[in-house]
Enzyme design. Sequence first.
Site, short mmCIF file in Angstrom:
data_model
loop_
_atom_site.label_atom_id
_atom_site.label_comp_id
_atom_site.label_asym_id
_atom_site.label_seq_id
_atom_site.Cartn_x
_atom_site.Cartn_y
_atom_site.Cartn_z
N GLY A 94 0.82 -1.21 0.00
CA GLY A 94 0.00 0.00 0.00
C GLY A 94 0.85 1.25 0.00
N TYR A 122 -15.46 -3.29 7.95
CA TYR A 122 -14.10 -2.78 8.11
C TYR A 122 -13.52 -3.13 9.48
CZ TYR A 122 -10.24 0.64 8.12
OH TYR A 122 -9.00 1.25 8.19
N LYS A 138 -9.95 -5.18 11.10
CA LYS A 138 -8.95 -4.47 11.90
C LYS A 138 -8.80 -5.10 13.28
CE LYS A 138 -7.61 -1.44 8.89
NZ LYS A 138 -6.24 -1.50 8.35
#
Length: 338
Positions: free
Chosen positions: A40, A189, A193
Amino acid sequence: MISALTIFALVTSTLLLTMGWSLFSGKKWDPSGRHCYITGGSTGMGLALAILLTKKGADVSIVARNKEQLEKALAQMEAARVTPNQVLRSYSFSLDTFDAAKKALEMACEPHGGETPEAVFLCAGKATPGFFVEETEESMKKGMDNTYWLAAWSAKAASQRMIRTRTHGKIVFVSSVLGYMSMLGYSTYSPGKHAIRGLAETLRQEFLMYSIDVHIYFPATIYSPGYEEENKTKPKLLLKLEESDEGVTPEQAALGLYKGLQRGDFHVTDTFITDVFRTTARGSTPFGGNILKDVLYGFVGSIALVFWRRDVDKQVVGHREAHEEYLTSTGVLPPPSK
């Protein structure tokens, strides 16, 4: 009978001694001359970290999907190089399978004589907020792919290579403050995480056997291109709940992570709010570099977060009628009977 004053003195002395040991023992990590591998790394915090490490004299490899963004990122890294000998490279891979993650890593090792990177930063990830009742099987699976599995596959490839080549390096995960808690709208999401935290907690201990350091960063809101993209799908209520958030720039986040590595922190946090969540949700996680600060923040958080959560819940309950109208307009709920 031991007096309360004696107990207080013993506890305080222990904390001070431990804090002093953590501050003055060991050398700070120096990236100069080391190969740092960043997933990323073409935009946002990943790119900011690549530029920061380049300025510190590291050899840096970045991996992402978009070739055009990678070219622009590499040009910025080249502008930041401090020696002509630094090896700066970019690679286009999706990293969504173990095979792809392994191939990307192997390719990044080639310019270094096949040697394994000494630091691997797992910054790749994506959020697509929305209401849980509107999510599909595909979007829920994609949510885990874009958070947990992007990190897990590269971590597996890197750790296997480090162990095989006896490289005593670092694997650095990137979670989120949403890896400590969660809010409405982040059902695809936050689970990933939280899962990243679970993986990092496991590997921190397991990799002691191989002298591989594991760290995990919990940033607050980062004002990056990814943040702008996720705002396109955010429910209006979530935007309202987050309107008072104090975020950071990608450069501030990269520096916060770097300073955490310099301190030797396992859980890296760099803002007041993330410090508060870390110290109130630490479980058996090792303390950070300043134990007294952690104890104080934990105490503050145990009180303040109760009121914060109540306020947020109150706003959500107050949104019921508007939310029902929204679900009716989108077809999730049938029209009210006349």
